[in-house]
Design a protein around this motif. Sequence first.
Motif, PDB file in Angstrom:
ATOM      1  N   ASN A  11     -26.140 -13.245 -59.471  1.00  0.00           N
ATOM      2  CA  ASN A  11     -25.423 -12.215 -59.178  1.00  0.00           C
ATOM      3  C   ASN A  11     -24.261 -11.998 -60.141  1.00  0.00           C
ATOM      4  O   ASN A  11     -23.637 -13.015 -60.292  1.00  0.00           O
ATOM      5  CB  ASN A  11     -25.159 -11.723 -57.771  1.00  0.00           C
ATOM      6  CG  ASN A  11     -26.201 -11.692 -56.817  1.00  0.00           C
ATOM      7  OD1 ASN A  11     -27.073 -10.623 -56.826  1.00  0.00           O
ATOM      8  ND2 ASN A  11     -26.503 -12.602 -56.103  1.00  0.00           N
ATOM      9  N   HIS A  12     -23.737 -10.908 -60.626  1.00  0.00           N
ATOM     10  CA  HIS A  12     -22.858 -10.895 -61.655  1.00  0.00           C
ATOM     11  C   HIS A  12     -21.369 -11.028 -60.645  1.00  0.00           C
ATOM     12  O   HIS A  12     -21.188 -10.405 -59.685  1.00  0.00           O
ATOM     13  CB  HIS A  12     -22.560  -9.475 -62.302  1.00  0.00           C
ATOM     14  CG  HIS A  12     -21.627  -9.335 -63.309  1.00  0.00           C
ATOM     15  ND1 HIS A  12     -20.311  -9.226 -63.162  1.00  0.00           N
ATOM     16  CD2 HIS A  12     -21.783  -9.288 -64.631  1.00  0.00           C
ATOM     17  CE1 HIS A  12     -19.805  -9.305 -64.254  1.00  0.00           C
ATOM     18  NE2 HIS A  12     -20.726  -9.312 -65.327  1.00  0.00           N
ATOM     19  N   ARG A  44     -25.933  -0.632 -54.781  1.00  0.00           N
ATOM     20  CA  ARG A  44     -26.617  -0.970 -56.031  1.00  0.00           C
ATOM     21  C   ARG A  44     -26.596  -2.090 -56.553  1.00  0.00           C
ATOM     22  O   ARG A  44     -27.671  -2.945 -56.987  1.00  0.00           O
ATOM     23  CB  ARG A  44     -25.864  -0.084 -57.301  1.00  0.00           C
ATOM     24  CG  ARG A  44     -26.325  -0.168 -58.617  1.00  0.00           C
ATOM     25  CD  ARG A  44     -25.679   0.370 -59.726  1.00  0.00           C
ATOM     26  NE  ARG A  44     -24.084  -0.118 -59.493  1.00  0.00           N
ATOM     27  CZ  ARG A  44     -23.985  -1.253 -60.279  1.00  0.00           C
ATOM     28  NH1 ARG A  44     -24.704  -2.024 -60.844  1.00  0.00           N
ATOM     29  NH2 ARG A  44     -22.495  -1.505 -60.289  1.00  0.00           N
ATOM     30  N   SER A  45     -25.527  -3.146 -56.297  1.00  0.00           N
ATOM     31  CA  SER A  45     -25.422  -4.605 -56.586  1.00  0.00           C
ATOM     32  C   SER A  45     -26.637  -5.296 -55.834  1.00  0.00           C
ATOM     33  O   SER A  45     -27.076  -6.228 -56.425  1.00  0.00           O
ATOM     34  CB  SER A  45     -24.135  -5.009 -56.552  1.00  0.00           C
ATOM     35  OG  SER A  45     -23.015  -4.333 -57.256  1.00  0.00           O
ATOM     36  N   GLY A  96     -17.668  -7.268 -53.494  1.00  0.00           N
ATOM     37  CA  GLY A  96     -18.257  -5.777 -52.996  1.00  0.00           C
ATOM     38  C   GLY A  96     -19.437  -6.025 -52.257  1.00  0.00           C
ATOM     39  O   GLY A  96     -19.428  -5.465 -51.148  1.00  0.00           O
ATOM     40  N   MET A  97     -20.339  -6.983 -52.706  1.00  0.00           N
ATOM     41  CA  MET A  97     -21.576  -7.114 -51.827  1.00  0.00           C
ATOM     42  C   MET A  97     -21.124  -8.045 -50.523  1.00  0.00           C
ATOM     43  O   MET A  97     -21.680  -7.648 -49.439  1.00  0.00           O
ATOM     44  CB  MET A  97     -22.613  -8.126 -52.606  1.00  0.00           C
ATOM     45  CG  MET A  97     -22.884  -7.262 -53.805  1.00  0.00           C
ATOM     46  SD  MET A  97     -23.749  -8.517 -54.975  1.00  0.00           S
ATOM     47  CE  MET A  97     -25.342  -8.925 -54.029  1.00  0.00           C
ATOM     48  N   SER A 147     -21.662   1.495 -55.254  1.00  0.00           N
ATOM     49  CA  SER A 147     -21.609   0.414 -56.006  1.00  0.00           C
ATOM     50  C   SER A 147     -22.279  -0.996 -55.632  1.00  0.00           C
ATOM     51  O   SER A 147     -22.934  -1.673 -56.342  1.00  0.00           O
ATOM     52  CB  SER A 147     -20.215   0.255 -56.887  1.00  0.00           C
ATOM     53  OG  SER A 147     -20.442  -0.613 -57.767  1.00  0.00           O
ATOM     54  N   SER A 148     -21.647  -1.271 -54.377  1.00  0.00           N
ATOM     55  CA  SER A 148     -22.044  -2.607 -53.626  1.00  0.00           C
ATOM     56  C   SER A 148     -23.584  -2.531 -53.442  1.00  0.00           C
ATOM     57  O   SER A 148     -24.351  -3.449 -53.427  1.00  0.00           O
ATOM     58  CB  SER A 148     -21.384  -2.859 -52.483  1.00  0.00           C
ATOM     59  OG  SER A 148     -20.078  -2.985 -52.713  1.00  0.00           O
ATOM     60  N   ASP A 159     -18.505  -9.978 -60.989  1.00  0.00           N
ATOM     61  CA  ASP A 159     -17.521  -8.750 -60.592  1.00  0.00           C
ATOM     62  C   ASP A 159     -18.276  -7.925 -59.342  1.00  0.00           C
ATOM     63  O   ASP A 159     -17.460  -7.269 -58.622  1.00  0.00           O
ATOM     64  CB  ASP A 159     -17.629  -7.824 -61.786  1.00  0.00           C
ATOM     65  CG  ASP A 159     -16.815  -8.439 -62.836  1.00  0.00           C
ATOM     66  OD1 ASP A 159     -16.127  -9.310 -62.954  1.00  0.00           O
ATOM     67  OD2 ASP A 159     -16.921  -7.960 -64.109  1.00  0.00           O
ATOM     68  N   ASN A 160     -19.484  -8.149 -58.900  1.00  0.00           N
ATOM     69  CA  ASN A 160     -19.971  -7.422 -58.006  1.00  0.00           C
ATOM     70  C   ASN A 160     -20.230  -8.416 -56.524  1.00  0.00           C
ATOM     71  O   ASN A 160     -20.305  -7.817 -55.585  1.00  0.00           O
ATOM     72  CB  ASN A 160     -21.459  -7.165 -58.309  1.00  0.00           C
ATOM     73  CG  ASN A 160     -21.703  -6.123 -59.632  1.00  0.00           C
ATOM     74  OD1 ASN A 160     -20.986  -5.473 -59.825  1.00  0.00           O
ATOM     75  ND2 ASN A 160     -22.654  -6.363 -60.266  1.00  0.00           N
TER      76      ASN A 160
END
Length: 662
Positions: A94-95, A23-24, A101-102, A20-21, A97-98
């Motif tokens: 960047n969102h 993808r972010s 994780g990034m 998911s990270s 919520d992401n």
Amino acid sequence: MALLVTIELCTLWFAVGTLSSVRSFVNGEALWSKAQKDAVYNLFAYSHSHDEKHFHAFREFLKVPLGDNKTRLELQKTHPDFDVARKGFIEGRNHPDNVDGMISLIVRFHDISYLQKAIVAWGDAEMKMEQLIALGDKLHNMIRSGKVSQQEIDKLMVQAEELNKKVTISEDEFSYTLDEGARWLENIVLRVLLTLSLTIGTTSILITISVSRGIEKGVNAIINAAKLIGRGLLHTRVEVYSGDEIGMLATSFNQMTDTLEHSLHDINELKDKEDRLKIEKEKAETSEKTKQLFLAKMSHEIRTPMNAILGFAKLLEETIKGDEEQEYIHIIIKSGDDLLVILNDILDFSRLEAGKIVFESIPIRIRDIIYLNVKMMQTRKKDIEITYSIDEAIPEIVLGDSVRLNQIMINLISNAIKFTEKGGIYISVICAEGDADSVLLDFSVKDTGIGIPKEKQAKIFESFEQATNDTARKYGGAGLGLSIVKQLIELQNGLIFVNSEPGIGSEFHFRLQFLKFKAEIQTSVPVKTSTINQSGRGIKILVVEDNLINQKLVIKVLKNQGFETEVAENGLIALNKYEHQDFDIILMDIQMPEMDGYEATRKIRELSSYKKNIPIIAMTAHIIKGELDHCLETGMNDFVSKPFDKNELYAKIFKHLEVRTQ
């Protein structure tokens, strides 16, 4: 097993979060690339339009790559400030919520070659972007000075185009590297998950085989034990092989067997007790039935001679003149009346005690019941006046039990007469409440008698109790009347109250609910006083009575009023006489030889001629409620209990003759 599943789930969670990270990051790179292209576009537009808004747009779009670059520079430090890094990613659009994780992805995998290569490409692109920013500032200064030609501006823009191409190449390299890293991570995760799945699968199979064998062994033991218990061997117990669920089931099975064994023992004891109780109940029922039959028989046997005693005593009362003789007759009559009251109370108390009271719901006239009770009580030789009033709001006809209401009123009025030496008795009935379906009536019997002390007022409603011992000695009675009244009222969901003061008098009042009678029927006028005193001349009565003494009594009472009489010793003779003669009314005894009163009444009602409609009044010494109901069900019109009151007998005779002539 649980540990392996936990590891697999954690690995899956970690892989999903990491991917998911990634993808972010890809989404962030797309934002970065778009912002770079939009900035370059606005820079070229500014070079031709010289419009400040294009330059400002150029600077605005550059905030995205500048924000991302701020995060990259901060995370490359030995001790990065994650708040600064987080702020940089957010400035790069960047969102939120992401962002965490990034950042975790860069910190966790910064030593992985794919990520190192991607960060290098990211930094190279940022360096070219800084050069592009410098060219933009230079272009802005040239245009603002107004001293350069368009050719010089175009020359500068050629450099910008070259830088833009280099930035695009760096972006492509960053995206490609991220894609390689994602595929590498995906392969790693798949291998780990596959390994864990195989391990878990193999372990599950081994555990299943082991558990299955243990379950089979334990279940077979339970099944075999259940079969033995099914044969009645309750001492059987299951061997517990393990502490798992099957072992717990085996333990519970043994506990259940223990309980079952003890329960069976308890059941056998209860069954023995039940058998004993059943025998005792049958004995009690037989005893109660015997008692009821005895009371009924004794009632009939006592009432038959009492009818003659009281009847002839009252006839003597009307004929003898001497004061001393009159006093003797009064004593005989009073003693006979007291004996009848006691007898009635004992019978009623016995029925209430046995729970055999059943209440009727038939059309009744409250006014008629009160009127007849007052007139009947007025015949007692006492220097007191009995008056009454009935609320006009009370319906002419209601649904209720006339026998029980009459019994309550007789007890209360008799009590008032017994304890009142002078003054009067006042009876009232008022409508307390009413609606479309029912009325709540308040009955009151007030006297000017001796009164009841306050501390004794609750006690008088108990069985075999009177206010004081002196009261019992002076006025007599068994102390059952008020107890019976209270029970009859409460069994009809009513209430009874007493207000009394010694030396002033007592007031008993009770409330009962009656349903309104919906059917339209013609209202009859209550029997007037003159009716009882009217002559029976021209009225022919058939008296069906087997007892010679009672025959003489009834004939004498009827002839004194002017009636013509004919006697039949039993029901068979009565039928024969009725076939050959006409009568206006029949007075029918119940217990007679050859044919009783019930059978004779049925035969009369089965006649095909007009004779079948003749009024029949039962004259019976049976006052058990079932017997009275049986009289009416057989076809009789009314009943008079023995010993009878002559005024009540006259009133009922005239009442039914009037109904017949209407």
